[in-house]
Design a protein around this motif. Structure first.
Motif, mmCIF file in Angstrom:
data_model
loop_
_atom_site.group_PDB
_atom_site.id
_atom_site.type_symbol
_atom_site.label_atom_id
_atom_site.label_comp_id
_atom_site.label_asym_id
_atom_site.label_seq_id
_atom_site.Cartn_x
_atom_site.Cartn_y
_atom_site.Cartn_z
ATOM 1 N N SER A 127 -1.292 18.686 4.660
ATOM 2 C CA SER A 127 -1.157 18.347 3.239
ATOM 3 C C SER A 127 -2.494 18.456 2.499
ATOM 4 O O SER A 127 -2.615 18.020 1.351
ATOM 5 C CB SER A 127 -0.548 16.955 3.090
ATOM 6 N N GLY A 128 -3.508 19.006 3.175
ATOM 7 C CA GLY A 128 -4.751 19.352 2.476
ATOM 8 C C GLY A 128 -5.790 18.261 2.287
ATOM 9 O O GLY A 128 -6.702 18.404 1.482
ATOM 10 N N TRP A 129 -5.676 17.150 3.026
ATOM 11 C CA TRP A 129 -6.658 16.075 2.854
ATOM 12 C C TRP A 129 -7.886 16.250 3.735
ATOM 13 O O TRP A 129 -8.987 15.922 3.343
ATOM 14 C CB TRP A 129 -6.021 14.710 3.154
ATOM 15 N N SER A 169 -13.134 16.287 9.009
ATOM 16 C CA SER A 169 -13.865 16.055 7.759
ATOM 17 C C SER A 169 -12.948 16.219 6.553
ATOM 18 O O SER A 169 -11.840 16.734 6.658
ATOM 19 C CB SER A 169 -15.064 16.986 7.670
ATOM 20 N N LEU A 170 -13.454 15.728 5.424
ATOM 21 C CA LEU A 170 -12.651 15.683 4.203
ATOM 22 C C LEU A 170 -12.563 17.044 3.511
ATOM 23 O O LEU A 170 -13.543 17.780 3.447
ATOM 24 C CB LEU A 170 -13.254 14.660 3.233
ATOM 25 N N GLN A 171 -11.409 17.337 2.970
ATOM 26 C CA GLN A 171 -11.239 18.505 2.104
ATOM 27 C C GLN A 171 -11.593 18.067 0.684
ATOM 28 O O GLN A 171 -11.580 16.856 0.388
ATOM 29 C CB GLN A 171 -9.772 18.969 2.130
ATOM 30 N N PRO A 172 -11.921 19.007 -0.199
ATOM 31 C CA PRO A 172 -12.268 18.670 -1.592
ATOM 32 C C PRO A 172 -11.265 17.713 -2.227
ATOM 33 O O PRO A 172 -11.649 16.741 -2.892
ATOM 34 C CB PRO A 172 -12.237 20.031 -2.288
ATOM 35 N N LYS A 173 -9.994 17.968 -1.999
ATOM 36 C CA LYS A 173 -8.936 17.117 -2.548
ATOM 37 C C LYS A 173 -9.192 15.632 -2.296
ATOM 38 O O LYS A 173 -8.980 14.791 -3.171
ATOM 39 C CB LYS A 173 -7.606 17.524 -1.906
ATOM 40 N N TYR A 190 0.827 -1.207 0.000
ATOM 41 C CA TYR A 190 0.000 0.000 0.000
ATOM 42 C C TYR A 190 0.860 1.256 0.000
ATOM 43 O O TYR A 190 0.553 2.228 -0.684
ATOM 44 C CB TYR A 190 -0.947 -0.005 1.206
ATOM 45 N N SER A 191 1.938 1.250 0.776
ATOM 46 C CA SER A 191 2.798 2.433 0.832
ATOM 47 C C SER A 191 3.300 2.797 -0.552
ATOM 48 O O SER A 191 3.255 3.952 -0.960
ATOM 49 C CB SER A 191 3.994 2.179 1.748
ATOM 50 N N LYS A 192 3.755 1.777 -1.283
ATOM 51 C CA LYS A 192 4.294 2.026 -2.606
ATOM 52 C C LYS A 192 3.195 2.516 -3.543
ATOM 53 O O LYS A 192 3.390 3.451 -4.310
ATOM 54 C CB LYS A 192 4.949 0.736 -3.142
ATOM 55 N N ALA A 193 2.032 1.881 -3.445
ATOM 56 C CA ALA A 193 0.922 2.250 -4.330
ATOM 57 C C ALA A 193 0.433 3.669 -4.049
ATOM 58 O O ALA A 193 -0.016 4.379 -4.955
ATOM 59 C CB ALA A 193 -0.218 1.260 -4.161
ATOM 60 N N LEU A 194 0.526 4.097 -2.802
ATOM 61 C CA LEU A 194 -0.035 5.395 -2.408
ATOM 62 C C LEU A 194 0.982 6.526 -2.486
ATOM 63 O O LEU A 194 0.627 7.703 -2.385
ATOM 64 C CB LEU A 194 -0.586 5.298 -0.974
ATOM 65 N N GLU A 195 2.238 6.139 -2.660
ATOM 66 C CA GLU A 195 3.339 7.110 -2.628
ATOM 67 C C GLU A 195 3.088 8.318 -3.540
ATOM 68 O O GLU A 195 3.254 9.465 -3.118
ATOM 69 C CB GLU A 195 4.626 6.399 -3.046
ATOM 70 N N SER A 196 2.642 8.037 -4.770
ATOM 71 C CA SER A 196 2.478 9.125 -5.740
ATOM 72 C C SER A 196 1.363 10.093 -5.346
ATOM 73 O O SER A 196 1.299 11.211 -5.839
ATOM 74 C CB SER A 196 2.207 8.552 -7.129
ATOM 75 N N PHE A 197 0.456 9.653 -4.464
ATOM 76 C CA PHE A 197 -0.611 10.545 -4.009
ATOM 77 C C PHE A 197 -0.166 11.368 -2.795
ATOM 78 O O PHE A 197 -0.861 12.279 -2.353
ATOM 79 C CB PHE A 197 -1.867 9.739 -3.644
ATOM 80 N N GLY A 198 0.959 10.991 -2.241
ATOM 81 C CA GLY A 198 1.448 11.721 -1.070
ATOM 82 C C GLY A 198 0.763 11.339 0.219
ATOM 83 O O GLY A 198 0.698 12.133 1.157
ATOM 84 N N ILE A 199 0.227 10.100 0.285
ATOM 85 C CA ILE A 199 -0.321 9.641 1.565
ATOM 86 C C ILE A 199 0.311 8.322 1.980
ATOM 87 O O ILE A 199 0.806 7.567 1.145
ATOM 88 C CB ILE A 199 -1.859 9.462 1.564
ATOM 89 N N THR A 200 0.291 8.067 3.267
ATOM 90 C CA THR A 200 0.838 6.820 3.801
ATOM 91 C C THR A 200 -0.303 5.810 3.934
ATOM 92 O O THR A 200 -1.481 6.159 3.778
ATOM 93 C CB THR A 200 1.451 7.042 5.183
ATOM 94 N N ILE A 226 -3.464 13.231 11.965
ATOM 95 C CA ILE A 226 -4.504 14.086 11.384
ATOM 96 C C ILE A 226 -3.944 15.479 11.085
ATOM 97 O O ILE A 226 -4.259 16.088 10.063
ATOM 98 C CB ILE A 226 -5.708 14.195 12.358
ATOM 99 N N LYS A 227 -3.063 15.937 11.962
ATOM 100 C CA LYS A 227 -2.454 17.251 11.721
ATOM 101 C C LYS A 227 -1.601 17.241 10.457
ATOM 102 O O LYS A 227 -1.599 18.199 9.696
ATOM 103 C CB LYS A 227 -1.608 17.678 12.928
#
Lengths: 149, 149
Positions: free
Chosen positions: B78-80, B96-100, B26-36, B72-73
């Motif tokens: 990072s705008g999520w 809550s979720l940001q538009p991104k 998952y880490s590798k797959a999510l890397e390009s989105f900038g999330i862990t 969460i901080k």
DNA sequence: TACGATTAAATCGTACACGATATATATGTG
DNA sequence: CACATATATATCGTGTACGATTTAATCGTA
């Protein structure tokens, strides 16, 4: 519709949860001995085969040196293991058990066995899960190895 | 003799291994989105139900505030997601979720689905494992809850 | 209404976990 | 033998994880 997206239906999350639950169980059981759950896994590996290089140990436990080195140093500081540079190949560090780790083995093993018994995990259940987790490990391993290339 | 003591035969280790393999995948797959990977689990929980208190989120993810608050901080930075003190009960923080997070949802879900497909995990296998892990979770949960008392 | 008990977050300290980089030793080939 | 390459650890930075403590808001009850 996207039920497959719920946390409840994610295999990765089910594994993640079980992992943290085992972590809590073992941590509590091992607390009085002054070792952590990952440190107990290191002891298991060394009880099985005393005197291994950091690399060997890392391969068995799936841990890189960035995790292992400081952990082993903590275990050395608390008297469980010792680290010695190999004379034959000075790049290697040989990690072996201190007397304390041999003396406490029985008590630690007993404690864990006792606590696990309280969970009422059936033998069949245990066996089935092990079998399926091995299959899963195989598949994830192939995937992860491929991705490194 | 004490074959049950080997790493290879420890259920806890099999779960631990599978967990870290999923983590890597998952880490590798999510890397390009900038999330862990843990951050992705938070997104899953919020996609399922947007706007939850830290406590609710922590209960679903089995995470305490010591883990969740800083995570969460970071996700806010990072705008999520965004964090807002509840006006009704000023002790609570509503996450809550940001538009991104809504815009990227499809791409993220697709990416994960694609990578998982490459692992060749059969539907039957997946279902069986989920079922057994739920049983295990139940038992470990009961044990851990008892121990807290 | 006052005040002790409870609840929700935040903070702190310690310990993994991982990828990337650095360093030192060993090895292979011309 | 020289030197590029490979190998084994160590170190660093970031991000979980968890228990314990702290702080602030709310609730229950006299």
């Amino acid at each position: 519709m996207d039920d497959f997206l719920t946390l409840e239906n994610q295999l990765c999350f089910a594994v993640y949860e079980a992992g943290s639950q085992f972590n809590k169980l073992y941590s509590k059981a091992l607390e009085s001995f002054g070792i952590t759950y990952p440190q107990y896994l290191v002891l298991l590996a060394l009880w099985e085969e005393n005197g291994q290089s950091a690399k060997e140990l890392g391969e068995k436990l799936n841990l890189g040196t960035g995790t292992l080195t400081p952990m082993i140093k903590r275990m050395e500081a608390s008297g469980w293991v010792k680290r010695e540079r190999s004379t034959a190949d000075e790049r290697k560090v040989c990690i072996s058990l201190q007397p304390k780790a041999l003396e406490e083995k029985e008590a630690i093993v007993q404690k864990i066995a006792t606590e696990l018994k309280l969970c009422n995990i059936e033998y069949e259940e245990y066996k089935q899960l092990m079998k399926q987790l091995r299959v899963l490990r195989g598949k994830l391993n192939i995937y992860n190895k491929e991705k490194v290339k």
